[in-house]
Design an enzyme around this catalytic site. Structure first.
Site, PDB file in Angstrom:
ATOM      1  N   LYS A 156       0.849  -1.205   0.000  1.00  0.00           N
ATOM      2  CA  LYS A 156       0.000   0.000   0.000  1.00  0.00           C
ATOM      3  C   LYS A 156       0.879   1.249   0.000  1.00  0.00           C
ATOM      4  CE  LYS A 156      -3.966   1.937   2.555  1.00  0.00           C
ATOM      5  NZ  LYS A 156      -4.853   1.761   3.725  1.00  0.00           N
ATOM      6  N   SER A 207      -9.766   1.772   2.749  1.00  0.00           N
ATOM      7  CA  SER A 207      -8.859   2.486   1.869  1.00  0.00           C
ATOM      8  C   SER A 207      -7.812   1.601   1.181  1.00  0.00           C
ATOM      9  CB  SER A 207      -8.135   3.563   2.648  1.00  0.00           C
ATOM     10  OG  SER A 207      -7.286   2.989   3.625  1.00  0.00           O
ATOM     11  N   SER A 250      -9.964  -0.507   6.967  1.00  0.00           N
ATOM     12  CA  SER A 250      -9.356  -0.348   5.642  1.00  0.00           C
ATOM     13  C   SER A 250      -8.641  -1.583   5.079  1.00  0.00           C
ATOM     14  CB  SER A 250      -8.381   0.825   5.651  1.00  0.00           C
ATOM     15  OG  SER A 250      -9.092   2.032   5.633  1.00  0.00           O
TER      16      SER A 250
END
Lengths: 477, 94
Positions: free
Chosen positions: A80, A155, A179
């Site tokens: 990420k 996210s 997330s």
């Protein structure tokens, strides 16, 4: 070898051990697939082709020399883009950090490298991890590989989508209020939010420091446990990192839950829960029952207060953490200034996106004079009550079973104009971060459109093994 | 409690953010809804409840006060929007 990209990390490792594939071959297969597929999905912000291939050659050499390497050696991974990687851009999907190259590796990234894993690239997310659909990325929207008109969740949407589209066998995400788990649920993969403090946050760009945790996302429960083995552990660079004994989570991959106790909190099955999600969860509960687990319904009365508590605490911490972006030491600087104050104001106003500004404003509001006690302090007290609710529940149950999200993945663009409606999607995931306990999301069926449904299992602090045991048993039966 | 546009303007000022007319309007509306939603927590009696700043029990974590290697100045200045090679460069203070 066309199907390399569909393999799990453990299966890839088996190929290496049997000398049926080399690390550069596998890495090239993923890079080629990213090239072909990602124009459709938009999961990757940065692809590290050159570095990945170089790293693959080096790991292969070690293997050829007969060195004893860990179980994740040579496995490609997506990271990420809020986790710092030395010499590779870390953008947080924000214009603010569009050209930021971290001068150091996050502790988790160092651990991936020490394990000889191959970083394929950095993946998309909601800007500064604020959002639940990855639509808040400043660069582009990622699509759900199961249905291109749907969001991948967020996210950590890029992490989940890269796995679901076979563009990485495994990935790292971060979870502040769901997330990791919610995108895992939307994309039909496995995602673990470890206990607060189990995994170092050093080098994770801070959103809400008391809630943030890095965690593994994967196709299978076994891969997930293997990656947690790599990243878990105390780190003196993170003072909130816990001093706990190093464990081998693969020991918990036991196909047996006989006699273990599951608590089902009725507040998680009320209004707002889609009927198909509810039915899938009921089937999952029946399966556990048939495997010998003891299931009991109970009440967690503080549940409805978790979401407002979360948004107060998370935004307060975010407004403080994001104060560091001033256009001076790193990050975006406006071209339009004559004074120092202009630099601050214009850089921040031009560099942050809509949702980030909204949360800075909410956070500044709840921390401002006159509102601090009513909101922030009150929320911290409610946090104590929410924690106590979980502590009491875990005196009776080994795990708590809930849906991960109230619905399956929604249509792109359908909630972006209504922040409160978007926040409501986090109803079942935020209480876990507030209490700091670990939780895993695993697939437990699909709706009539074929979109995946996720089941969330929650355990007490530092009992990730219990989650893996339940998740593994479900997966194997 | 009503959130007025002046409140949003004041908060934006504290946050070092410039907001357009349209943004002020949107955020005023959003904040009204979010704050009403957040007010739910006032239903709970927390008279005798202590605050939890963190989920963990970590408390006053210390380490030895010793000199260690740190990141080099050159490396850190690479990310600076402007520098003179030795320090961050800024317009003079008013």
């Amino acid at each position: 070898m066309n199907n390399i990209i569909e393999l799990t990390a453990s299966e890839i490792r088996e190929l290496y051990d049997k000398k049926e594939a080399t690390v550069p071959e596998v890495t090239k297969a993923f890079l080629a697939h990213i090239k072909e597929k990602d124009s459709e999905i938009n999961a990757y912000i940065t692809v590290c082709e050159e570095e990945a291939l170089k790293q693959a050659e080096e790991v292969q050499k070690l293997m050829d020399n007969g060195e004893k390497l860990g179980p994740m050696a040579g496995i490609p991974i997506a990271v990420k883009d809020n986790i710092c990687t030395k010499d590779i851009k870390t953008t947080c999907a924000s214009k603010m950090l569009e050209n930021f190259v971290s001068p150091y590796d996050a502790t988790v990234v160092k651990k991936l490298k020490d394990e000889h894993m191959i970083i394929l690239g950095k993946v998309n997310m909601d800007e500064f991890a604020m959002g639940g659909s990855t639509e808040n990325s400043a660069f582009f929207k990622t699509k759900n590989p199961r249905n291109l008109s749907k969001v991948p969740g967020g996210s950590s949407g890029g992490s989940a989508a890269s796995i679901a589209a076979d563009m990485a066998p495994i990935a790292l995400g971060s979870d502040t209020g769901g997330s990791i788990r919610q995108p895992a649920s939307y994309c039909g993969i496995v995602g673990m939010k470890p206990t607060y403090g189990l995994v170092s946050r050093y080098g994770l760009v801070a959103f809400a420091s008391s809630l943030d945790q890095v965690g593994p996302m994967s196709k299978t429960v076994a891969d997930n446990a293997n990656l947690l083995n790599v990243i878990a552990g105390n780190d003196e660079m993170d003072t909130t990192s816990a001093k706990v004994e190093k464990k081998d989570y693969t020991q918990a991959l036991v196909n047996d839950v006989k006699g273990l106790r599951i608590g089902v909190p009725k507040e998680y099955f009320g209004e707002g829960l889609a009927i198909e999600v509810k039915e899938a969860l009921e089937k999952a509960i029946e399966k556990y029952r048939s495997l010998g687990a003891v299931v009991e319904e109970f009440s967690l009365p503080t549940t409805k207060y978790a979401l407002p508590t979360y948004y107060i605490i998370a935004c307060a911490e975010a407004s403080s953490n994001l104060g560091r972006f001033d256009g001076i030491r790193y990050g975006y600087r406006t071209e339009n200034y004559s004074s120092l104050k202009d630099i601050y104001r214009n850089s921040r106003s031009e560099g942050f996106g809509k949702e980030v500004k909204r949360r800075i404003i909410l956070g500044t509001y709840v921390l401002s004079a006159g509102y601090y006690d009513a909101y922030y302090k009150k929320a911290q007290k409610v946090r104590t009550l929410i924690k106590q609710g979980f502590e009491e529940a875990f005196e009776k149950y080994d795990v708590i079973l809930t849906p991960t999200a109230p619905t399956t993945a929604f249509d792109l663009g359908s909630k972006i104009e209504d922040p409160l409606e978007m926040y409501l999607m986090d109803l079942y995931t935020v209480p876990i971060n507030i209490a700091g306990v670990p939780a895993i999301s695993i697939p437990c069926g699909t709706d009539k459109e074929g979109m995946p449904i996720g089941m969330q299992l929650i355990a007490k602090h530092f009992n990730e093994e219990m989650l893996y045991r339940f998740a593994y048993t479900f997966e194997q039966n | 409690m009503e959130i007025r546009r002046e409140d949003i303007e004041h908060i934006a000022d504290l946050s070092m953010l410039n907001l357009s007319e349209e943004e002020i309007e949107t955020y005023t509306k959003n904040m009204q809804e979010i704050v009403e939603f957040a007010n739910q927590i006032n239903e709970l009696d927390t008279e005798n409840t202590l605050v939890s700043a963190f989920a963990s029990d970590a408390y006053n974590v210390f380490r030895k006060d010793e000199v260690r290697e740190s990141l080099s100045r050159d490396l850190l200045l690479k990310n600076a929007p402007s520098s003179n090679g030795e320090a961050y460069a800024l317009p003079s203070m008013e």
